[in-house]
Design a protein around this motif. Structure first.
Motif, short mmCIF file in Angstrom:
data_model
loop_
_atom_site.label_atom_id
_atom_site.label_comp_id
_atom_site.label_asym_id
_atom_site.label_seq_id
_atom_site.Cartn_x
_atom_site.Cartn_y
_atom_site.Cartn_z
N GLU A 188 0.83 -1.21 0.00
CA GLU A 188 0.00 0.00 0.00
C GLU A 188 0.86 1.26 0.00
O GLU A 188 0.34 2.36 -0.09
N GLN A 189 2.15 1.10 0.11
CA GLN A 189 3.01 2.28 0.22
C GLN A 189 3.02 3.07 -1.09
O GLN A 189 2.98 2.52 -2.17
N GLN A 190 3.08 4.37 -0.92
CA GLN A 190 3.11 5.25 -2.09
C GLN A 190 4.50 5.87 -2.25
O GLN A 190 5.47 5.37 -1.71
N TRP A 191 4.56 7.00 -2.97
CA TRP A 191 5.86 7.64 -3.27
C TRP A 191 6.39 8.45 -2.08
O TRP A 191 6.97 9.50 -2.26
N ASP A 192 6.16 7.96 -0.88
CA ASP A 192 6.67 8.72 0.25
C ASP A 192 7.41 7.84 1.24
O ASP A 192 7.72 8.24 2.34
#
Lengths: 875, 112
Positions: free
Chosen positions: A287-291
């Motif tokens: 679920e991790q995004q570009w952060d």
């Protein structure tokens, strides 16, 4: 008297018949003079020219009958060797100095060569070495340093797979390698492993002992290295057996591979498991995004692609993505570019700080030192040979008058030097083999002499011949040029100028040695300086235990009570990072709406209230956390560096807001300010850090009862852990050992430099010793006469030592600026560094001088004590 | 026995070497021939002839006697070998036989 045209004489000397050239040239000269007298110069020239032209025999060759014994004939070679051996045995001390010195020099060169070969051949174990790369992110940090990070956000991998798959053979997502607990039945051990996608065994061309490369296709599988398999299962066949990783993940052994050699980047990885197995218990990953930068991505490009082209295609993926997102300005400012870092650059150019050229410099440094030490040994050889030239001059004279040609003498001297060099090479192989285990320990390598490798022998042979040539060229070419008449008459006094090159060589030797001595002392001082840095907490008797499995959670209170009851422990606390690291970095602090800058992130570490008592931090202002005050849950203990950035004289009691970006703003009160604790590099400024009471902890810190020795306390602590958390092996670290690891690289340089400096001095002194003994021998008569005329032993000692002292002083004078500039450059790499004080130079100079005097004095005093009656009577 | 063959110039050179005795080397031989015959002989011709005679075994040589005016180079001194002497004698004998066989009136005509 006029001379015939020079060009005609030259023509004759080039193209005349070599068999009769001498008398023809002579006759023509004589005739020319006669012609000038009888018919005038013009006609004489004419006749001379005509005769020369008629006597040109451009195709004539020298008749071999002149030198029947060819200089390479077996008989001659046999003779050369015999003479060489006689010379060696006649002068044992001299031979020992020569062969011993050369052997030490060559052994150093061999060791350094192996070291460099190992560094340059890093990772070549993998067959796909040329096409493997790691995906990295390059950018510029706030303070202007270029960085190259390997931690990457998850969506980057999916993006690469979706849009760029056709350039790649493999794109493999991987968790960063970590220590895990492997358990089967009752056996539990901790091994470092990596969760990676299924193509890894094929990409890395692992050598499978059991199973196949496709072993990771099953999401519940594990590939073990041979050593891990043996540790877990002993001699039994591990295939198909169950293994539990960190008690949460169940896997079945699907393969065993040969352990990777020491000079590979994956050397310490002892098992591989599928990435999906890890995500199955860590569902947040996908679920991790570009952060969130936390994954490694490895790639193998297609055979027809090349790294630069593919890098150029993918470089802007992240930047474009970030631009479309809100609030990522800080990240965009870093200009992040996605880049493929080829495997050949991983070891020497794969550092986070791209401007850090340390590893490459180290390779250069080691190479240079190897060459220099060898050069010192060659210089000894040359010096001693030329110093002895007067003795051998007679031999040369006799050989020449008996009929030796110059080429024969040259080859005789070369064969002597090659013999010495070959003996030295044999000895150096022995020395290198014997010292290799010890060298491996200080260099942290696993080198071995590649006996079966033909290129090693080829390189050694080449290098032996080169050494023999360099070392033997001067005596061979110089001694063979003596004129027999003069030598035998005793006219040749190898005068003042003959010793000039020798003096230059001694100066070079001492320049190198003194430079090495100065460098070593400064490196040691820098290490000592950093070691003496106040670290802000008490690292003695502090035990660190990592919470590796889920079984640790919720048991801290029981653990703490039991440990304290055991009497072995004073205090126990949990923390996010070990004291020797900072694992959570954030920014976003502000006071009254004014931002508190965190240049590259501040350390944000959650702890339990007793953390301070456990590690022993020291307060500058305010107070520690206290369990009794529930309001302390929004309290903040900050370190000195952080307090400085708040910019207030008395920061205690101030309210700060913290919005890290990934959760809502929380408000904190500053409870206290502690002295800076050195958590990261001891050579850099301390990281501004805050401590607060939240509940994500990876480490348990245990302060051992000072009244008890660790050896007594440890079994008691282990018993408590075994009772409360039986599923995990009791793995612990001592804080002081962890801290000492931070000095490993510098200590290695220090030790290596120390050893090489010692050897350099040793070799130089050997040479000096030999030279001094020859000088003394040469001046026996002079000393005798001086003694008779009333010179004292002290006078004579001064007379004989003076020359050498001057040479060493010159060497010192040259070494000082060289060492000063290169070391102030080296020290500049460290923010926290010592300065170069003059007394180091003075001490090194005096040290070198004392060693020189000791070496020379032995010979000079011996010579000065000889009874003049004896020295003058001889002959 | 193989008949010795000597060319005319060869004979002159060989004889000159014999005349000069101990001091026969390139320069003296050339000068001697020039003075005695009045012919302008080139040094190169003399040198080549000397070499040929040595090859034939009529002359032997050894190197010695370097002087400063020769730039320190040695001279090659020639001596006539036994074979050389025989060859000279043979030529002389043949000549004498021919002279002896000459009718007296022809000898008178030649002014002898």
């Amino acid at each position: 008297m006029t001379k015939p045209p020079r060009w005609l004489s030259f023509l004759l000397s080039c193209f005349g018949d070599p068999n009769t050239l001498e008398e023809v040239q002579g006759d023509l000269l004589e005739l020319y003079a006669y012609w000038v007298e009888t018919v005038g110069e013009r006609k004489a020239r004419w006749r001379y020219g005509l005769s020369v032209l008629k006597l040109l025999r451009p195709l004539a060759r020298r008749n071999e009958t002149d030198s029947i014994t060819h200089f390479l004939s077996p008989a001659m070679l046999h003779n050369y060797l015999k003479i060489a051996f006689r010379n060696l045995t006649r002068n044992k001390a001299y031979s020992f100095i020569n062969i011993g010195g050369l052997a030490v020099g060559m052994a150093v060169a061999i060791l350094n060569g192996l070291w460099i070969y190992d560094e340059l051949s890093f990772n070549t174990y993998h067959k796909n070495y040329d096409s493997i790369a790691q995906v990295t992110e390059r950018g510029i940090r706030k303070e202007g340093n270029r960085y190259s990070g390997t931690s990457l956000p998850y969506p980057l991998a999916t993006e690469l797979k979706a849009n760029y798959q056709n350039y790649f053979k493999h794109i493999l997502i991987s968790q960063q390698p970590e220590d895990y607990i492997l358990a089967t039945g009752d056996t539990k051990l901790t091994r470092k492993g990596q969760f990676i996608e299924a193509g890894a065994p094929e990409m890395l061309s692992l050598k499978m002992i059991r199973g196949t490369w496709s072993g990771l296709n099953d999401p519940h599988s594990i590939l073990l290295s041979a050593s891990a398999a043996e540790a877990l299962f002993g001699k039994t066949d591990p295939l198909g057996k169950p293994v539990q990783i960190n008690t949460k993940m169940d896997a079945k052994v699907t393969g065993v591979y040969e352990d990777l050699p020491h000079n590979t980047g994956f050397y310490d990885i002892k098992f591989l498991a599928p990435f999906d197995l890890w995500t199955s218990v860590n569902p947040w990953v996908k679920e991790q995004q570009w952060d969130n930068w936390f994954l490694f991505i490895y790639a193998q490009i297609q055979p027809n692609a090349d790294f630069d082209r593919v890098s150029a295609l993918i470089k802007d993926i992240e930047l474009n993505k970030l631009k479309s997102l809100k609030g990522r300005q800080e990240m965009i400012d870093r200009q992040p570019q996605i880049h493929l870092l080829p495997m050949r650059d991983w070891h020497l150019h794969g550092h986070y700080n791209m401007d850090d050229t340390g590893p490459v410099q180290m390779v250069w440094l080691i190479g240079l030192i190897g060459i220099f030490v060898l050069l010192l040994a060659c210089i000894n050889f040359m010096n001693l040979s030329t110093a002895r030239s007067e003795k051998r001059a007679k031999e040369v004279g006799i050989r020449k008058s008996v009929g030796s040609l110059r080429t024969q003498l040259v080859s005789q001297f070369f064969s002597e030097s090659f013999l010495v060099v070959l003996l030295a090479f044999g000895l150096s192989l022995l020395l290198a083999t014997l010292s290799l285990p010890w060298f491996n320990t200080i260099a942290a390598k696993q080198l071995s002499v590649p006996w079966a490798n033909p290129s090693f022998w080829l390189a050694s042979l080449g290098f032996t011949l080169l050494t023999g040539f360099v070392a033997g060229s001067y005596p061979a070419l110089y001694l063979s040029s003596f004129q027999p008449v003069k030598v035998l008459k005793g006219v040749i006094r190898v005068g003042r100028f003959a010793s000039v090159p020798r003096k230059v060589l001694v100066v070079i030797q001492f320049t190198v040695s003194v430079t090495l001595i100065i460098s070593t002392s400064i490196v040691y001082r820098q290490i000592q300086y950093a070691k003496n840095r106040p670290i802000g907490y008490n690292r003695d008797g502090l035990l660190l235990v990592q919470k590796k499995t889920a079984e640790f959670s919720g048991k801290f209170d029981v653990l703490r009570t039991e440990l304290k009851n055991s009497g072995a422990v004073v205090e126990v606390a949990e923390s996010r990072s070990s004291v020797a690291n900072i694992t959570m970095w954030n920014a976003g602090f502000s006071r009254k709406g004014k931002e508190i800058p965190c240049p590259n992130g501040c350390g944000t570490l959650s702890v339990t209230p007793e953390y301070g008592k456990t590690v022993g931090w020291e307060f500058l202002a305010g107070r520690d956390f206290d369990r009794r005050f529930s309001t302390d849950s929004s309290g903040l203990v900050v370190n000195e560096s952080f307090a400085k950035m708040i910019g207030l004289k008395k920061p205690v009691g101030e309210a700060l807001a913290w919005n890290p970006g990934w959760r809502n703003t929380k408000y904190f009160n500053v409870l206290g300010v502690v002295k800076d604790m050195v958590a990261m590099s001891p050579y850099e400024k301390t990281v501004p850090t805050v401590f607060f009471l939240e509940n994500y902890h990876d480490w348990i810190n245990i302060r051992i009862n000072p009244a008890m020795s660790p050896a007594e306390a440890l079994p008691k602590i282990e018993a408590v852990f075994k009772k409360i958390i039986p599923s995990a092996p009791f793995d612990y670290k001592f804080a002081d050992q962890e801290y000492a690891l931070k000095f490993a690289a510098e200590e290695r340089i220090g030790k290596l430099a120390g050893v090489f400096a010692g050897l350099a001095i040793f070799i130089s002194c050997l040479g000096l010793f030999g030279l001094a003994s020859f000088m003394a021998e040469q001046r026996t008569k002079e000393i005798g006469v001086r003694k008779v005329l009333g010179a004292s032993v002290l006078n004579l000692w001064g007379l004989l030592s003076k020359d050498f002292v001057i040479l060493v002083l010159i060497g010192f004078g040259i070494a000082t600026p060289i060492a000063y500039y290169s070391l102030s450059d080296w020290l500049r790499n460290y923010q926290y560094h010592t300065d170069i004080s003059w007394w180091i130079f003075a001490a090194s100079g005096i040290g070198a001088l004392i060693i020189t005097l000791l070496t020379v004095s032995f010979q000079s005093i011996k010579a000065a004590l000889v009874n003049p009656v004896k020295s003058l009577r001889s002959e | 026995m193989k008949r010795a063959f000597l060319g005319e110039f060869e004979e002159v050179v060989l004889l000159t070497v014999a005349v000069l005795d101990e001091s026969a080397y390139g320069v003296t031989i050339t000068q001697e021939i020039e003075q005695k015959t009045g012919r302008a002989v080139g040094f190169s011709t003399v040198h080549t002839t000397l070499q040929r005679l040595e090859e034939k075994g009529y002359l032997s040589s050894k190197m010695s006697g370097a002087t400063a005016e020769r730039g320190g180079r040695r001279k090659r001194f020639f001596t006539v070998t036994t074979a050389g002497r025989k060859a000279l004698m043979e030529v002389k004998n043949i000549r004498e036989q021919l002279w002896d066989a000459l009718p007296p009136q022809t000898l008178q005509l030649m002014g002898g």
